[in-house]
Write an enzyme that holds these catalytic residues in place. Structure first.
Site, short mmCIF file in Angstrom:
data_model
loop_
_atom_site.label_atom_id
_atom_site.label_comp_id
_atom_site.label_asym_id
_atom_site.label_seq_id
_atom_site.Cartn_x
_atom_site.Cartn_y
_atom_site.Cartn_z
N GLU A 127 12.29 -13.44 25.97
CA GLU A 127 13.37 -14.36 25.63
C GLU A 127 14.22 -14.67 26.84
OE1 GLU A 127 13.94 -13.34 20.94
OE2 GLU A 127 15.02 -12.08 22.34
N CYS A 140 20.31 -16.41 31.29
CA CYS A 140 20.11 -14.96 31.26
C CYS A 140 18.60 -14.70 31.23
CB CYS A 140 20.80 -14.39 30.02
SG CYS A 140 20.63 -12.62 29.87
N CYS A 147 11.30 -2.66 27.72
CA CYS A 147 12.09 -1.97 28.76
C CYS A 147 11.85 -0.47 28.65
CB CYS A 147 13.57 -2.27 28.57
SG CYS A 147 14.62 -1.58 29.87
N CYS A 151 18.48 2.67 26.44
CA CYS A 151 19.91 2.74 26.12
C CYS A 151 20.01 2.74 24.59
CB CYS A 151 20.64 1.53 26.70
SG CYS A 151 20.48 1.38 28.49
N CYS A 154 20.70 -0.64 22.72
CA CYS A 154 20.04 -1.87 23.19
C CYS A 154 18.69 -2.04 22.51
CB CYS A 154 19.86 -1.83 24.70
SG CYS A 154 19.05 -3.31 25.35
N GLY A 194 14.54 -5.94 29.90
CA GLY A 194 13.92 -5.22 31.01
C GLY A 194 14.91 -4.67 32.02
N GLU A 195 14.40 -3.79 32.87
CA GLU A 195 15.21 -3.22 33.94
C GLU A 195 14.77 -3.89 35.26
OE1 GLU A 195 17.93 -1.61 34.77
OE2 GLU A 195 17.21 -1.91 36.79
N SER A 226 21.70 -7.24 37.17
CA SER A 226 22.32 -6.14 36.43
C SER A 226 21.33 -4.99 36.29
CB SER A 226 22.71 -6.66 35.04
OG SER A 226 23.22 -5.60 34.26
N SER A 249 25.27 -1.14 35.09
CA SER A 249 25.54 -0.76 33.70
C SER A 249 25.86 0.73 33.67
CB SER A 249 24.32 -1.07 32.83
OG SER A 249 24.14 -2.47 32.75
N LEU A 250 27.13 1.05 33.53
CA LEU A 250 27.55 2.45 33.63
C LEU A 250 27.70 3.08 32.24
CD1 LEU A 250 28.18 4.30 36.06
CD2 LEU A 250 30.60 3.88 35.63
N HIS A 251 28.55 2.49 31.43
CA HIS A 251 28.72 2.87 30.01
C HIS A 251 29.35 4.23 29.77
CE1 HIS A 251 26.36 -0.64 29.69
NE2 HIS A 251 25.20 -0.08 29.83
N CYS A 369 24.02 -9.93 24.30
CA CYS A 369 23.57 -8.79 25.11
C CYS A 369 23.00 -7.70 24.23
CB CYS A 369 24.76 -8.18 25.85
SG CYS A 369 25.04 -8.92 27.42
N1 SAH Z 1 18.57 -3.31 32.17
C1 SAH Z 1 19.64 -4.02 32.81
C2 SAH Z 1 19.75 -5.48 32.38
C3 SAH Z 1 19.64 -5.78 30.92
S1 SAH Z 1 20.99 -5.35 29.88
C4 SAH Z 1 20.95 -3.31 32.55
O1 SAH Z 1 20.98 -2.42 31.72
O2 SAH Z 1 21.91 -3.63 33.21
C5 SAH Z 1 22.33 -6.34 30.36
C6 SAH Z 1 23.66 -5.82 29.86
O3 SAH Z 1 23.76 -5.91 28.43
C7 SAH Z 1 23.85 -4.36 30.20
O4 SAH Z 1 25.11 -4.10 30.71
C8 SAH Z 1 23.65 -3.72 28.85
O5 SAH Z 1 24.22 -2.47 28.79
C9 SAH Z 1 24.29 -4.70 27.92
N2 SAH Z 1 23.94 -4.45 26.53
C10 SAH Z 1 22.79 -3.95 26.06
N3 SAH Z 1 22.84 -3.78 24.73
C11 SAH Z 1 24.06 -4.20 24.33
C12 SAH Z 1 24.70 -4.29 23.05
N4 SAH Z 1 24.11 -3.92 21.93
N5 SAH Z 1 25.96 -4.77 23.04
C13 SAH Z 1 26.57 -5.15 24.17
N6 SAH Z 1 26.01 -5.10 25.37
C14 SAH Z 1 24.76 -4.63 25.48
#
Ligand code: SAH
Length: 391
Positions: A127, A140, A147, A151, A154, A194-195, A226, A249-251, A369
């Site tokens: 997508e 995007c 992936c 996470c 995700c 994907g990463e 990202s 992406s730290l979280h 996202c």
């Molecule tokens: N793998 C890479 C790029 C794809 S995700 C990465 O993780 O950065 C792009 C962004 O969307 C990341 O910051 C990810 O954490 C965020 N994301 C993923 N799932 C999400 C969700 N359910 N709600 C909000 N943001 C999300």
């Protein structure tokens, strides 16, 4: 970091024999597309096109004409290459596969966000999303089918990694959006499925295609990559010298919280990752963004904000807070209330960390996202009739 991704070569030709392609795909996760011996036009650099035309005993300016038609005008239909003599078009069509994707489905949400479901030659799907915001039209882009990084919040990682995308499959996403809009996108964020840094070779080649002044001439500053990766992966991206903006992406502000949310994240420490992000910022002279998905009860407490602020303050890093978008596989996870999200943002700001709280876009068409999933990606017919596109 999860299973090792496969590495289909950037110049790997796309399959045109659907049967063979499907067989290759059925061979299991990571199976690259079948080979036909033909490179994909949208994955070829200007130099590669020149070499191709030289092998056809054609002058180099023909390569420039084709490259410009593809990347300046968005033409991917060989019949549309009107500057080429008809006989040459016919020879070109025997030498290259024009495209690597077809538009299988397109949906537009109430806020104008558009999602394209792209079919690949081996039957896989990815997508691509276009998000309009004021004058901006941000694409995007996905870099892998599935992936390997899981996470918890995700959808892209739920079924793991199928394979890396080729250069053409990555680069072409911008062309498909352009063709759909009838206008050039203004920004690219590599934040789809994907990463990206686990497919750096093909991503870097795609970025160089977008950036080429002979073609789309897309400024590196309008491209954001990202990653949920490690310090070493960020350092490797810095070495590529692409000039792009980095988002990490730290979280989680500490190792335990980050590992709970990204269970496949390797041993790497949060501190090392932030140090690598700061090195990236120093090298490029541009602030790095830390992305932080806010999840109620998991990482949204004032104490989390305080640890995060201490980690980031004064390091040329700003924070993008993303309230969790709902995902079907983890219904128990919620975004915090608006008030709690604002309070978290304010706490970071007050501690001297520039912070933005992102609004939700496109979630009515599951284009927000983390909502890009593999649901329809692996089953069903390999090559449904394209609704648009020209392959
Ligand atoms: N793998 C890479 C790029 C794809 S995700 C990465 O993780 O950065 C792009 C962004 O969307 C990341 O910051 C990810 O954490 C965020 N994301 C993923 N799932 C999400 C969700 N359910 N709600 C909000 N943001 C999300």
């Amino acid at each position: 970091m999860g299973p090792a991704p496969t590495d289909p070569d950037a110049s790997a030709p796309a399959p045109h024999d659907r049967g063979a392609a499907r067989a290759a795909h059925d061979a299991g996760p990571g199976a690259p597309p079948a080979a036909t011996g033909r490179p994909v036009l949208t994955g070829l650099s200007l130099d590669a096109l020149r070499a191709l035309f030289a092998s056809l005993r054609e002058p180099a300016f023909r390569a420039t004409q084709v490259f410009q038609a593809v990347w300046r005008e968005g033409t991917t239909d060989l019949a549309g290459l009107s500057t080429l003599p008809k006989a040459l078009r016919a020879r070109l069509s025997e030498a290259v596969e024009p495209t690597a994707t077809t538009v299988v489905e397109a949906e537009t949400s109430e806020d104008g966000t558009t999602k394209l479901l792209l079919g690949l030659a081996d039957g896989a799907r990815v997508e691509t999303v276009m998000i309009p915001e004021g004058d901006r039209r941000t694409v995007c882009v996905s870099t892998q089918v599935g992936c390997p990084i899981r996470c918890v919040f995700c959808a892209s990682g739920v079924r793991g990694l199928l394979r890396n995308l080729s250069t053409a499959e990555i680069a072409e996403q911008v062309l498909r959006v352009r063709q759909r809009l009838g206008a050039r996108p203004s920004n690219v964020v590599v934040m789809g499925m994907g990463e990206p840094l686990l497919n750096l070779k093909h991503l870097a080649a795609a970025i160089r295609l977008w950036e080429d002044p002979a073609g789309m001439d897309f400024g590196a500053r309008r491209i954001t990559v990202s990653t949920a990766g490690t310090a070493a992966m960020v350092d490797r991206l810095a070495e590529e010298d692409l000039g792009v903006h980095l988002a990490v992406s730290l979280h989680g502000p500490d190792d335990a919280t980050r590992r709970r949310l990204i269970p496949t994240s390797p041993e790497g420490r949060v501190q090392d990752l932030v140090d690598a992000a700061a090195r990236f910022a120093r090298k490029t002279g541009r602030d790095v963004t830390v992305e932080y998905v806010l999840i109620e009860g998991e990482n949204d407490r004032p104490a989390h904000a305080d640890v995060l602020a201490r980690l980031l303050v004064g390091r040329h890093i700003h924070v993008n807070l993303i309230p969790l978008n709902p995902v079907a596989h983890r219904p128990e996870l919620h975004a915090p209330s608006n008030a709690a999200a604002h309070a978290f943002a304010r706490r970071l700001e007050d501690a001297g960390v520039p912070t933005r709280l992102r609004s939700r876009r496109g979630d009515d068409i599951h284009a927000a996202c983390g909502q890009l999933a593999l649901e329809r990606a692996v089953s069903g017919p390999a090559a449904p009739a394209p609704r648009s596109g020209d392959a």
